[in-house]
Scaffold this active site. Structure first.
Site, PDB file in Angstrom:
ATOM      1  N   ASP A  20       0.869  -1.184   0.000  1.00  0.00           N
ATOM      2  CA  ASP A  20       0.000   0.000   0.000  1.00  0.00           C
ATOM      3  C   ASP A  20       0.906   1.235   0.000  1.00  0.00           C
ATOM      4  OD1 ASP A  20      -2.618   1.408   2.171  1.00  0.00           O
ATOM      5  OD2 ASP A  20      -1.537   2.169   0.419  1.00  0.00           O
ATOM      6  N   ASP A  92      -6.043   5.468   4.366  1.00  0.00           N
ATOM      7  CA  ASP A  92      -4.618   5.725   4.622  1.00  0.00           C
ATOM      8  C   ASP A  92      -4.184   5.238   5.998  1.00  0.00           C
ATOM      9  OD1 ASP A  92      -5.830   8.262   2.939  1.00  0.00           O
ATOM     10  OD2 ASP A  92      -3.943   7.454   2.167  1.00  0.00           O
ATOM     11  N   HIS A 135      -5.007  11.820  13.740  1.00  0.00           N
ATOM     12  CA  HIS A 135      -6.004  11.727  12.673  1.00  0.00           C
ATOM     13  C   HIS A 135      -7.185  10.848  13.070  1.00  0.00           C
ATOM     14  CE1 HIS A 135      -3.432  13.842   9.957  1.00  0.00           C
ATOM     15  NE2 HIS A 135      -2.487  12.946  10.043  1.00  0.00           N
ATOM     16  N   ASP A 172       2.887  18.866  13.660  1.00  0.00           N
ATOM     17  CA  ASP A 172       2.943  17.864  12.596  1.00  0.00           C
ATOM     18  C   ASP A 172       2.497  18.549  11.295  1.00  0.00           C
ATOM     19  OD1 ASP A 172       2.604  14.541  12.340  1.00  0.00           O
ATOM     20  OD2 ASP A 172       1.518  15.728  10.845  1.00  0.00           O
ATOM     21  N   HIS A 174       0.563  17.484   9.059  1.00  0.00           N
ATOM     22  CA  HIS A 174      -0.806  17.172   8.635  1.00  0.00           C
ATOM     23  C   HIS A 174      -1.801  17.792   9.605  1.00  0.00           C
ATOM     24  CE1 HIS A 174       1.556  13.791   6.919  1.00  0.00           C
ATOM     25  NE2 HIS A 174       0.769  13.991   5.884  1.00  0.00           N
ATOM     26  N   TYR A 305       8.819  10.854   8.831  1.00  0.00           N
ATOM     27  CA  TYR A 305       9.088   9.674   7.998  1.00  0.00           C
ATOM     28  C   TYR A 305      10.447   9.698   7.332  1.00  0.00           C
ATOM     29  CZ  TYR A 305       4.261   9.600   9.150  1.00  0.00           C
ATOM     30  OH  TYR A 305       3.094   9.639   9.885  1.00  0.00           O
TER      31      TYR A 305
END
Ligand SMILES: NCCCNCCCCCC(=O)CS
Ligand SMILES: [Zn+2]
Length: 664
Positions: A20, A92, A135, A172, A174, A305
């Site tokens: 993925d 996700d 999230h 972060d 996001h 990441y």
């Protein structure tokens, strides 16, 4: 009090079991390299190691629904096919037989951290966890997140400790939509998030991530969304948002606890963020939050990441939590136009909720909300670039953060005879008689009419500054007979003998040195209550506040929105903080000022005070030693004329000092 580090390698024992592309970056190595770097840099040993615990159902149900929890509980017994099937209902994110266990440990780690901070076992700390949390929503996993660690922690402290106000800072890259949804109508939780947005083109592509979404009903104003509509944002962009949005509002809100969604995908090299801020910026972001809530700060890992910038950023954060001086914020320029546009939009959207933003400008003419494009993106075309882009980002290089060693002596003090040296400080006096040459020069320049005692004091100050230059001493405090003379002498010595840049911050209606302000070797910022006769210029900035420094709100807003941007852009090697008599500043405000200024000059700050100001010695030393300043409490609106004065100063000076800009 110490810094907690909460980590357990069990949280490395789950990973993506199928193909993925969206999830392949969330790997166990993220924790391994982060913890490894903390150990390697001797930081883990300096922290208080607190064990993780498994979150209970009750903990999880503070935010999540029973049906969601029941569904997740079944995943450890699923086959690979069933896990894939189960995952399809969310976006996700991926499941694994051990991810429920790890998600309980990540949440348990977060709550352990919060318990130890709230009970005063430690001052602050970091929970190094995965899966991340910000999230995940009441009944849905999302963006690698299973349980919303930070949102649950906020509910948990309100319930268990009766905490009135919680600030959540989500740095972060996001948007933590799960956190926003949990508190959008809750005025007791202020949620701040910046995030890559690109006019809704970037994941999670939500309309409600934009700057004009500010919270609902009673919670109006308690959600602050800062969209980054371009990539490659730099340190200056991040700091501008702290100085002109987050910090002013955070000080007005005056939280009892600060929670940080500490995601490091906002750092350079990260494939998700594609930003250019360097790892050392997290030293400053952390430091700038550490004087809120009496220092009670809990950082919880979210994203990040790029294994190299992640590890470096985690270390920078922990260095600051431990009180180590921050590296100098080298060569900052102003925010880019896109950041300025977002900055102006956010300040305008929150004008009516926060008195510190009351004078913020209107929305920019090029109202960016009209740029929100439809979501019809050409996936195929984007994917092609994707591969190329990933290679470019993985190839990004940046300077290795400088080593952050705390000097052997943290704080040295020069005191008049008979004044006791505060504990933890080192009494500083000349080891031998003052160098006759030095005394001679001093006599010529500074102390014509003074007695020999002054000569000894001034020689001590010069020797002290020399030791700070050599990083043998971090900071200093001196009680002197004549602060103006001492100030001129130290500024002169530091700029000539040591060819440094000196930031001189004067508080009170004393005299300020005019020397050095024309060639930029000295930047003088003078806070007083009197209209100054000094001629304002780029390096001599009188800040006239109606109530001087006695009004905490007006003064602290001037510090946050004016002094800090100036100081960070100027990037001095020494800060001279001078309190002249009659400043009227109260201890807690003085401690906030002393604490905040230590983010500059690698913590090399020398405080000069009139020798009869005995009451200030202990609070000043406490701050110089790295103790958190006491909270100022909720600040009432600053006197309008003070807000106006600072705003006008910013408008006049922003041509010279780009970090002062708040509008395009
Ligand atoms: N559908 C197009 C690509 C979407 N990529 C989304 C990746 C989620 C990132 C979540 C994260 O980093 C948590 S901090
Ligand atoms: Zn993220």
């Amino acid at each position: 009090m110490g810094t907690a580090l909460i980590y357990d390698e069990e949280m490395t024992r789950y990973k993506l079991l199928w193909v993925d592309p969206a999830c392949k970056i969330e790997v166990p190595e993220r924790l391994v390299v982060s913890y490894g770097a903390l150990v390697e840099n001797g930081l883990a040993d300096r922290c208080v190691s607190i064990p993780v615990r498994e979150a209970t159902d009750a903990d999880i149900l503070l935010v999540h629904s029973e049906e969601y929890l029941e569904a997740v509980k079944k995943t450890p017994y699923m086959t690979l096919e069933e896990l894939k099937e189960f995952t399809l209902q969310y976006g996700d994110v991926y499941f694994h037989p051990n991810i429920y266990h790890c998600a309980k440990l990540a949440l348990g780690a977060t709550l352990q951290l919060v318990d130890n901070v709230m009970t005063g076992k430690v001052r602050n700390g970091l929970a190094l966890v995965r899966p991340p949390g910000h999230h995940s929503m009441r009944s849905a996993a999302s963006g690698f997140c299973i349980f919303n660690n930070v949102a649950i922690a906020a509910q948990y402290v309100k319930q268990k400790y009766g905490v009135k106000r919680v600030l959540i800072v989500d740095w972060d890259i996001h948007h933590g939509q799960g956190v926003q949804y949990s508190f959008e109508d809750d005025p007791s939780v202020l949620y701040f998030s910046w995030h890559r947005y690109e006019h809704q083109k970037f994941w999670p592509n939500l309309r409600e991530s934009d700057f004009d979404v500010v919270g609902k009903e009673k919670g109006a104003g308690s959600t602050i969304n800062v969209p980054w509509n371009k990539v490659k944002m730099q340190n200056s962009d991040y700091l501008s948002i702290f100085f002109h949005v987050l910090l002013p509002v955070a000080y007005e809100f005056s939280p009892d606890l600060v929670l940080v969604c500490a995601g490091f995908d906002s750092a350079i090299g990260d494939p998700e963020g594609e930003m250019c801020a360097t790892p050392d910026i997290f030293a400053h972001l952390t430091h700038l939050l550490m004087n809120l809530a009496g220092g009670k700060l809990c950082a919880v890992l979210e994203g990040g990441y790029n294994l190299k910038s992640l590890a470096q950023s985690v270390c920078q954060t922990v260095h600051s939590l431990l009180g180590d001086p921050a590296p100098r914020p080298a060569n900052l320029e102003g925010p880019c136009n896109s950041a300025l546009e977002s900055l102006q939009c956010v300040r305008s959207a929150h004008r009516k909720y926060w008195s510190c933003l009351k004078h913020a400008a209107d929305l920019p003419t090029s109202d960016i909300s009209t740029k929100r494009i439809k979501l019809a993106e050409d996936e195929e075309e984007e994917k092609l670039d994707e591969v190329e882009k990933e290679k470019l980002i993985a190839a990004m290089v940046w300077p290795q953060p400088v080593k952050r060693v705390t000097p052997p002596t943290r704080t040295a003090v020069v005191l008049p005879d008979g004044v006791a040296c505060p504990d933890r400080c080192k009494h500083f006096s000349l080891s031998e008689d003052p160098d006759p040459l030095v005394v001679q020069k001093l006599r010529e320049n500074f102390i014509k009419d003074a007695d020999d005692k002054d000569a000894v004091t001034l020689s001590s100050l010069i020797a002290l500054v020399d030791k700070m230059e050599k990083n043998e001493i971090c900071s200093g405090l001196a009680l002197v007979r004549d602060v103006s003379m001492a100030m001129r002498c130290v500024a002169q010595h530091a700029t000539t003998a040591l060819s440094n840049r000196v930031l001189v911050v004067c508080v009170g209606d004393g005299i300020v040195p005019h020397r050095g302000t024309d060639d930029g070797k000295t930047l003088v910022v003078h806070f007083s209550s009197k209209e100054s006769e000094e001629q304002e210029c780029k390096y001599l900035i009188p800040v006239c506040l109606k109530k001087g420094c006695s009004d905490a709100s007006g003064f602290i807003q001037a510090v946050l929105g004016l002094l800090l941007p100036l100081g960070y852009e100027y990037d001095p090697s020494l800060v001279l903080l001078v309190q002249t008599p009659g400043s009227g500043i109260c201890d807690s405000v003085w401690q906030q000022l002393t604490g905040l200024l230590q983010g500059l000059a690698q913590g090399h700050i020398l405080v000069l005070m009139q020798e009869d100001e005995r009451t200030c010695i202990d609070p000043t030393c406490s701050s110089l030693l790295g103790d958190a300043a006491p909270s100022l409490g909720q600040l009432h609106a600053a006197p309008p004329e003070d807000v106006e004065a600072v705003e006008n100063l910013r408008q006049r000076l922003k041509a010279d000092w780009k970090l002062l800009q708040t509008t395009e």
